[in-house]
Motif scaffolding. Structure first.
Motif, mmCIF file in Angstrom:
data_model
loop_
_atom_site.group_PDB
_atom_site.id
_atom_site.type_symbol
_atom_site.label_atom_id
_atom_site.label_comp_id
_atom_site.label_asym_id
_atom_site.label_seq_id
_atom_site.Cartn_x
_atom_site.Cartn_y
_atom_site.Cartn_z
ATOM 1 N N THR A 1 -44.255 -71.316 1.433
ATOM 2 C CA THR A 1 -42.797 -71.395 1.577
ATOM 3 C C THR A 1 -42.402 -72.146 2.845
ATOM 4 O O THR A 1 -41.222 -72.402 3.064
ATOM 5 C CB THR A 1 -42.193 -69.987 1.655
ATOM 6 N N GLY A 2 -43.392 -72.451 3.671
ATOM 7 C CA GLY A 2 -43.075 -73.084 4.954
ATOM 8 C C GLY A 2 -42.755 -72.052 6.029
ATOM 9 O O GLY A 2 -42.552 -72.375 7.180
ATOM 10 N N VAL A 3 -42.687 -70.790 5.585
ATOM 11 C CA VAL A 3 -42.411 -69.692 6.509
ATOM 12 C C VAL A 3 -43.617 -68.763 6.497
ATOM 13 O O VAL A 3 -44.052 -68.327 5.442
ATOM 14 C CB VAL A 3 -41.148 -68.905 6.096
ATOM 15 N N ARG A 4 -44.167 -68.501 7.662
ATOM 16 C CA ARG A 4 -45.376 -67.695 7.752
ATOM 17 C C ARG A 4 -45.020 -66.275 8.179
ATOM 18 O O ARG A 4 -44.257 -66.087 9.127
ATOM 19 C CB ARG A 4 -46.294 -68.356 8.785
ATOM 20 N N VAL A 5 -45.563 -65.309 7.489
ATOM 21 C CA VAL A 5 -45.359 -63.907 7.872
ATOM 22 C C VAL A 5 -46.734 -63.269 8.018
ATOM 23 O O VAL A 5 -47.559 -63.378 7.118
ATOM 24 C CB VAL A 5 -44.541 -63.134 6.809
ATOM 25 N N VAL B 1 -41.484 -70.178 11.427
ATOM 26 C CA VAL B 1 -41.357 -71.337 10.553
ATOM 27 C C VAL B 1 -42.507 -72.294 10.828
ATOM 28 O O VAL B 1 -42.702 -72.730 11.956
ATOM 29 C CB VAL B 1 -40.008 -72.059 10.788
ATOM 30 N N GLU B 2 -43.268 -72.567 9.780
ATOM 31 C CA GLU B 2 -44.380 -73.515 9.930
ATOM 32 C C GLU B 2 -43.946 -74.916 9.536
ATOM 33 O O GLU B 2 -44.448 -75.903 10.054
ATOM 34 C CB GLU B 2 -45.541 -73.090 9.028
ATOM 35 N N ASP B 3 -43.070 -74.974 8.558
ATOM 36 C CA ASP B 3 -42.647 -76.285 8.065
ATOM 37 C C ASP B 3 -41.136 -76.249 7.816
ATOM 38 O O ASP B 3 -40.671 -75.829 6.766
ATOM 39 C CB ASP B 3 -43.399 -76.598 6.763
ATOM 40 N N ALA B 4 -40.399 -76.700 8.835
ATOM 41 C CA ALA B 4 -38.929 -76.626 8.766
ATOM 42 C C ALA B 4 -38.365 -77.479 7.634
ATOM 43 O O ALA B 4 -37.241 -77.245 7.178
ATOM 44 C CB ALA B 4 -38.340 -77.064 10.106
ATOM 45 N N LYS B 5 -39.156 -78.434 7.151
ATOM 46 C CA LYS B 5 -38.659 -79.311 6.073
ATOM 47 C C LYS B 5 -38.483 -78.542 4.767
ATOM 48 O O LYS B 5 -37.781 -78.982 3.875
ATOM 49 C CB LYS B 5 -39.617 -80.479 5.869
ATOM 50 N N LYS B 6 -39.141 -77.410 4.657
ATOM 51 C CA LYS B 6 -39.034 -76.619 3.424
ATOM 52 C C LYS B 6 -37.777 -75.743 3.396
ATOM 53 O O LYS B 6 -37.474 -75.131 2.387
ATOM 54 C CB LYS B 6 -40.276 -75.756 3.246
ATOM 55 N N LEU B 7 -37.089 -75.686 4.526
ATOM 56 C CA LEU B 7 -35.853 -74.910 4.575
ATOM 57 C C LEU B 7 -34.677 -75.821 4.253
ATOM 58 O O LEU B 7 -34.673 -76.994 4.619
ATOM 59 C CB LEU B 7 -35.664 -74.285 5.959
ATOM 60 N N LYS B 8 -33.684 -75.243 3.587
ATOM 61 C CA LYS B 8 -32.504 -76.043 3.224
ATOM 62 C C LYS B 8 -31.588 -76.224 4.427
ATOM 63 O O LYS B 8 -31.081 -77.294 4.696
ATOM 64 C CB LYS B 8 -31.750 -75.342 2.092
ATOM 65 N N ALA C 1 -34.238 -60.177 5.234
ATOM 66 C CA ALA C 1 -33.907 -61.609 5.252
ATOM 67 C C ALA C 1 -32.411 -61.794 5.521
ATOM 68 O O ALA C 1 -32.013 -62.676 6.305
ATOM 69 C CB ALA C 1 -34.294 -62.243 3.917
ATOM 70 N N GLN C 2 -31.589 -60.948 4.896
ATOM 71 C CA GLN C 2 -30.147 -61.063 5.116
ATOM 72 C C GLN C 2 -29.790 -60.733 6.565
ATOM 73 O O GLN C 2 -28.923 -61.380 7.162
ATOM 74 C CB GLN C 2 -29.395 -60.125 4.153
ATOM 75 N N GLU C 3 -30.486 -59.762 7.140
ATOM 76 C CA GLU C 3 -30.224 -59.420 8.545
ATOM 77 C C GLU C 3 -30.604 -60.569 9.472
ATOM 78 O O GLU C 3 -29.950 -60.812 10.480
ATOM 79 C CB GLU C 3 -30.989 -58.156 8.938
ATOM 80 N N MET C 4 -31.666 -61.285 9.104
ATOM 81 C CA MET C 4 -32.057 -62.441 9.930
ATOM 82 C C MET C 4 -30.999 -63.547 9.847
ATOM 83 O O MET C 4 -30.718 -64.226 10.834
ATOM 84 C CB MET C 4 -33.407 -62.978 9.474
ATOM 85 N N LYS D 1 -33.247 -66.647 0.449
ATOM 86 C CA LYS D 1 -34.227 -66.352 -0.611
ATOM 87 C C LYS D 1 -35.650 -66.739 -0.205
ATOM 88 O O LYS D 1 -36.596 -66.036 -0.530
ATOM 89 C CB LYS D 1 -33.837 -67.084 -1.906
ATOM 90 N N ILE D 2 -35.779 -67.846 0.480
ATOM 91 C CA ILE D 2 -37.126 -68.288 0.871
ATOM 92 C C ILE D 2 -37.692 -67.361 1.960
ATOM 93 O O ILE D 2 -38.891 -67.063 1.978
ATOM 94 C CB ILE D 2 -37.103 -69.775 1.318
#
Lengths: 27, 98
Positions: free
Chosen positions: B4-8, B27-34, B58-61, B73-74
């Motif tokens: 997802t470009g986001v690492r947890v 965030v590992e790959d910011a390009k994957k975020l809208k 996720a909503q709290e973030m 969602k991502i």
């Protein structure tokens, strides 16, 4: 450390700190 | 899990017993975020396995200003995948506890 930041939101605590270089994916 | 470009990852060792676990997200790959995310670094938080859903966190973030609404969602998916893996491991490694 001094780069750590604490953010409170909706009762939750987020602790924000720099990502170690070794954990970043190579671009 | 899907990239997802986001690492947890776990922010602490999981002893298989605690109902809340500490996770670290970055965030590992910011390009994957809208939306454009702030250069946040790693965000550490606790997650209640029985009580909370990845969508809530996720909503709290998003509400806290870490991410744009369009990426909720991502972020939720990234957390969900990691939580599912942790629960799978717990059931596999410590079946007596479940």
């Amino acid at each position: 450390n001094s780069f750590t930041q604490v953010v409170h939101s909706a009762g939750r605590r987020f602790i924000v700190s720099p990502v170690p270089e070794s954990r970043l994916r190579e671009q | 899990a899907e990239d997802t470009g986001v690492r947890v990852e776990l922010a602490e060792e999981d002893d298989g017993r605690k109902s809340s676990i500490a996770l670290r997200l970055w965030v590992e790959d910011a390009k994957k975020l809208k939306g454009k995310s702030k250069d946040n670094g790693a965000i550490e938080f606790t997650f209640e396995l029985e009580k909370e859903t990845p969508d809530d966190v996720a909503q709290e973030m998003v509400d806290a200003g870490f991410f744009h609404e369009s990426d909720v969602k991502i972020i939720a998916k990234s957390i969900r995948d990691r939580v599912a893996l942790i629960q799978w491991r717990r059931e596999r490694i410590c079946p007596m506890l479940h």
